[in-house]
Design a protein around this motif. Sequence first.
Motif, PDB file in Angstrom:
ATOM      1  N   LEU A 173       2.245   7.507  11.200  1.00  0.00           N
ATOM      2  CA  LEU A 173       1.660   6.269  10.684  1.00  0.00           C
ATOM      3  C   LEU A 173       2.023   5.087  11.580  1.00  0.00           C
ATOM      4  O   LEU A 173       1.173   4.244  11.893  1.00  0.00           O
ATOM      5  CB  LEU A 173       2.145   6.024   9.256  1.00  0.00           C
ATOM      6  CG  LEU A 173       1.636   4.756   8.566  1.00  0.00           C
ATOM      7  CD1 LEU A 173       0.110   4.742   8.495  1.00  0.00           C
ATOM      8  CD2 LEU A 173       2.231   4.629   7.165  1.00  0.00           C
ATOM      9  N   VAL A 174       3.271   5.031  12.016  1.00  0.00           N
ATOM     10  CA  VAL A 174       3.697   3.949  12.912  1.00  0.00           C
ATOM     11  C   VAL A 174       2.936   4.018  14.232  1.00  0.00           C
ATOM     12  O   VAL A 174       2.495   2.991  14.771  1.00  0.00           O
ATOM     13  CB  VAL A 174       5.217   4.020  13.152  1.00  0.00           C
ATOM     14  CG1 VAL A 174       5.637   3.023  14.231  1.00  0.00           C
ATOM     15  CG2 VAL A 174       5.975   3.744  11.860  1.00  0.00           C
ATOM     16  N   LYS A 229      -0.997   9.825   4.623  1.00  0.00           N
ATOM     17  CA  LYS A 229      -0.870   8.962   5.800  1.00  0.00           C
ATOM     18  C   LYS A 229      -2.218   8.439   6.274  1.00  0.00           C
ATOM     19  O   LYS A 229      -2.386   7.240   6.526  1.00  0.00           O
ATOM     20  CB  LYS A 229      -0.164   9.727   6.920  1.00  0.00           C
ATOM     21  CG  LYS A 229       0.114   8.900   8.172  1.00  0.00           C
ATOM     22  CD  LYS A 229      -0.953   9.048   9.248  1.00  0.00           C
ATOM     23  CE  LYS A 229      -1.009  10.450   9.786  1.00  0.00           C
ATOM     24  NZ  LYS A 229      -2.020  10.568  10.888  1.00  0.00           N
ATOM     25  N   ASP A 230      -3.199   9.319   6.391  1.00  0.00           N
ATOM     26  CA  ASP A 230      -4.518   8.900   6.875  1.00  0.00           C
ATOM     27  C   ASP A 230      -5.210   7.976   5.875  1.00  0.00           C
ATOM     28  O   ASP A 230      -5.904   7.029   6.269  1.00  0.00           O
ATOM     29  CB  ASP A 230      -5.395  10.125   7.145  1.00  0.00           C
ATOM     30  CG  ASP A 230      -4.894  10.946   8.327  1.00  0.00           C
ATOM     31  OD1 ASP A 230      -4.219  10.365   9.197  1.00  0.00           O
ATOM     32  OD2 ASP A 230      -5.159  12.160   8.368  1.00  0.00           O
ATOM     33  N   ARG A 231      -5.033   8.241   4.584  1.00  0.00           N
ATOM     34  CA  ARG A 231      -5.651   7.380   3.571  1.00  0.00           C
ATOM     35  C   ARG A 231      -5.044   5.976   3.610  1.00  0.00           C
ATOM     36  O   ARG A 231      -5.752   4.977   3.472  1.00  0.00           O
ATOM     37  CB  ARG A 231      -5.473   7.993   2.183  1.00  0.00           C
ATOM     38  CG  ARG A 231      -6.219   9.303   1.960  1.00  0.00           C
ATOM     39  CD  ARG A 231      -6.152   9.715   0.500  1.00  0.00           C
ATOM     40  NE  ARG A 231      -6.772  11.003   0.251  1.00  0.00           N
ATOM     41  CZ  ARG A 231      -6.113  12.149   0.213  1.00  0.00           C
ATOM     42  NH1 ARG A 231      -4.795  12.159   0.394  1.00  0.00           N
ATOM     43  NH2 ARG A 231      -6.737  13.288  -0.003  1.00  0.00           N
ATOM     44  N   ILE A 232      -3.732   5.907   3.778  1.00  0.00           N
ATOM     45  CA  ILE A 232      -3.070   4.601   3.850  1.00  0.00           C
ATOM     46  C   ILE A 232      -3.556   3.828   5.070  1.00  0.00           C
ATOM     47  O   ILE A 232      -3.840   2.624   4.993  1.00  0.00           O
ATOM     48  CB  ILE A 232      -1.538   4.784   3.882  1.00  0.00           C
ATOM     49  CG1 ILE A 232      -1.032   5.202   2.501  1.00  0.00           C
ATOM     50  CG2 ILE A 232      -0.840   3.508   4.333  1.00  0.00           C
ATOM     51  CD1 ILE A 232       0.458   5.443   2.439  1.00  0.00           C
ATOM     52  N   PHE A 233      -3.677   4.506   6.184  1.00  0.00           N
ATOM     53  CA  PHE A 233      -4.140   3.844   7.404  1.00  0.00           C
ATOM     54  C   PHE A 233      -5.584   3.371   7.252  1.00  0.00           C
ATOM     55  O   PHE A 233      -5.931   2.251   7.651  1.00  0.00           O
ATOM     56  CB  PHE A 233      -4.008   4.805   8.586  1.00  0.00           C
ATOM     57  CG  PHE A 233      -4.366   4.187   9.910  1.00  0.00           C
ATOM     58  CD1 PHE A 233      -3.659   3.103  10.402  1.00  0.00           C
ATOM     59  CD2 PHE A 233      -5.414   4.694  10.662  1.00  0.00           C
ATOM     60  CE1 PHE A 233      -3.986   2.526  11.629  1.00  0.00           C
ATOM     61  CE2 PHE A 233      -5.749   4.134  11.883  1.00  0.00           C
ATOM     62  CZ  PHE A 233      -5.036   3.048  12.364  1.00  0.00           C
ATOM     63  N   ARG A 234      -6.421   4.199   6.650  1.00  0.00           N
ATOM     64  CA  ARG A 234      -7.819   3.809   6.422  1.00  0.00           C
ATOM     65  C   ARG A 234      -7.899   2.598   5.505  1.00  0.00           C
ATOM     66  O   ARG A 234      -8.654   1.646   5.763  1.00  0.00           O
ATOM     67  CB  ARG A 234      -8.584   4.981   5.802  1.00  0.00           C
ATOM     68  CG  ARG A 234     -10.051   4.684   5.510  1.00  0.00           C
ATOM     69  CD  ARG A 234     -10.663   5.716   4.588  1.00  0.00           C
ATOM     70  NE  ARG A 234     -10.041   5.691   3.267  1.00  0.00           N
ATOM     71  CZ  ARG A 234     -10.464   6.401   2.230  1.00  0.00           C
ATOM     72  NH1 ARG A 234     -11.498   7.208   2.371  1.00  0.00           N
ATOM     73  NH2 ARG A 234      -9.854   6.326   1.065  1.00  0.00           N
ATOM     74  N   LEU A 248       3.742  -0.923   4.007  1.00  0.00           N
ATOM     75  CA  LEU A 248       3.228   0.417   3.752  1.00  0.00           C
ATOM     76  C   LEU A 248       4.381   1.322   3.331  1.00  0.00           C
ATOM     77  O   LEU A 248       5.472   1.270   3.906  1.00  0.00           O
ATOM     78  CB  LEU A 248       2.554   0.980   5.006  1.00  0.00           C
ATOM     79  CG  LEU A 248       1.539   0.068   5.711  1.00  0.00           C
ATOM     80  CD1 LEU A 248       0.903   0.789   6.889  1.00  0.00           C
ATOM     81  CD2 LEU A 248       0.481  -0.431   4.746  1.00  0.00           C
ATOM     82  N   HIS A 249       4.118   2.153   2.336  1.00  0.00           N
ATOM     83  CA  HIS A 249       5.182   3.003   1.783  1.00  0.00           C
ATOM     84  C   HIS A 249       4.674   4.423   1.588  1.00  0.00           C
ATOM     85  O   HIS A 249       3.811   4.669   0.746  1.00  0.00           O
ATOM     86  CB  HIS A 249       5.652   2.425   0.447  1.00  0.00           C
ATOM     87  CG  HIS A 249       6.767   3.201  -0.182  1.00  0.00           C
ATOM     88  ND1 HIS A 249       7.020   3.172  -1.538  1.00  0.00           N
ATOM     89  CD2 HIS A 249       7.695   4.038   0.351  1.00  0.00           C
ATOM     90  CE1 HIS A 249       8.056   3.941  -1.804  1.00  0.00           C
ATOM     91  NE2 HIS A 249       8.475   4.479  -0.673  1.00  0.00           N
ATOM     92  N   LEU A 250       5.191   5.326   2.389  1.00  0.00           N
ATOM     93  CA  LEU A 250       5.008   6.756   2.154  1.00  0.00           C
ATOM     94  C   LEU A 250       6.231   7.234   1.391  1.00  0.00           C
ATOM     95  O   LEU A 250       7.356   7.132   1.886  1.00  0.00           O
ATOM     96  CB  LEU A 250       4.860   7.510   3.481  1.00  0.00           C
ATOM     97  CG  LEU A 250       3.463   7.550   4.096  1.00  0.00           C
ATOM     98  CD1 LEU A 250       3.527   8.099   5.515  1.00  0.00           C
ATOM     99  CD2 LEU A 250       2.526   8.406   3.250  1.00  0.00           C
ATOM    100  N   ILE A 274       0.866  -1.180   0.000  1.00  0.00           N
ATOM    101  CA  ILE A 274       0.000   0.000   0.000  1.00  0.00           C
ATOM    102  C   ILE A 274       0.901   1.228   0.000  1.00  0.00           C
ATOM    103  O   ILE A 274       1.725   1.400   0.902  1.00  0.00           O
ATOM    104  CB  ILE A 274      -0.934   0.009   1.221  1.00  0.00           C
ATOM    105  CG1 ILE A 274      -1.783  -1.274   1.246  1.00  0.00           C
ATOM    106  CG2 ILE A 274      -1.836   1.232   1.204  1.00  0.00           C
ATOM    107  CD1 ILE A 274      -2.678  -1.398   2.470  1.00  0.00           C
ATOM    108  N   PHE A 275       0.742   2.070  -1.000  1.00  0.00           N
ATOM    109  CA  PHE A 275       1.678   3.177  -1.173  1.00  0.00           C
ATOM    110  C   PHE A 275       0.951   4.506  -1.342  1.00  0.00           C
ATOM    111  O   PHE A 275      -0.223   4.568  -1.713  1.00  0.00           O
ATOM    112  CB  PHE A 275       2.577   2.927  -2.393  1.00  0.00           C
ATOM    113  CG  PHE A 275       1.828   2.838  -3.697  1.00  0.00           C
ATOM    114  CD1 PHE A 275       1.636   3.959  -4.482  1.00  0.00           C
ATOM    115  CD2 PHE A 275       1.305   1.630  -4.134  1.00  0.00           C
ATOM    116  CE1 PHE A 275       0.945   3.886  -5.686  1.00  0.00           C
ATOM    117  CE2 PHE A 275       0.611   1.542  -5.328  1.00  0.00           C
ATOM    118  CZ  PHE A 275       0.426   2.674  -6.106  1.00  0.00           C
ATOM    119  N   GLY A 276       1.670   5.549  -1.048  1.00  0.00           N
ATOM    120  CA  GLY A 276       1.154   6.902  -1.205  1.00  0.00           C
ATOM    121  C   GLY A 276       2.280   7.897  -1.025  1.00  0.00           C
ATOM    122  O   GLY A 276       3.448   7.519  -0.874  1.00  0.00           O
ATOM    123  N   GLY A 277       1.933   9.154  -1.018  1.00  0.00           N
ATOM    124  CA  GLY A 277       2.940  10.200  -0.896  1.00  0.00           C
ATOM    125  C   GLY A 277       2.583  11.194   0.190  1.00  0.00           C
ATOM    126  O   GLY A 277       1.885  10.869   1.161  1.00  0.00           O
TER     127      GLY A 277
END
Length: 241
Positions: free
Chosen positions: A94-95, A61-66, A80-82, A54-57
Amino acid sequence: MGAERKWFFSLLSLTFLSVLLLVLYSISPFSSPRPFPSLVQLGLPYPPAFGYYIFGGKGDKDRIFRLLLAVYHPRNRYVLHLGADATDGERYSLVVALKSVPAIRSFSNVDVIGNPDRFSYMGSSYIASTLHAAAILMKVDPGWDWFIALSALDYPLLTQDDLSHVFSSVRRDLNFIDHNNDLGWKEDQRFRPIIVDPGLYLGRRTKIFYATEKRAMPDAFKIFTGIVCNPYHCHPLLFMK
């Protein structure tokens, strides 16, 4: 003698109360849940498991967690990758959010990439970061059966139990790529253009762009093209290896 007996009973009462408090604390819902040995069984006799990337920029952070909570299952493994354009503070937040979920703490099946990659969507840097994530998943836990990549903007339409049920009916080496070597119009519009991916050398996400020149087609190997089941990836472990 009476004083000694009184002292002895006082000590005994204090010991009993201390033990009682420890027992009550250990079963209290406010105490921190303790990690326990995983009872998840992986392999062919059991339902399939998925390795999620699951990746994002920056700002995702909140979208990845959701999204993680929506696709979370104890049988699966998650990376997970920011991206590099996100701040260290976002990664730390996020952690912290992950540690607030008892199931994630107990099963320890979610990892966050601490040394992020730079990538641009549709560019070679995105492919490189995806392969990097797949390599991490295979290293930390090779027990999953299919690799799935999701963007922070995605959201699932199936529960993980339903997805596992569907994939239980197919071979675990099955991929979802329809490929052939009849390139047609794609040869001139997709393979001969020279594409520059700024994600390889810039610290922020930018769009790819095309050079004015075009290159010759390679003669040392054949190029295949096809259709993937979704804009991202859903491939078996054997294919990813």
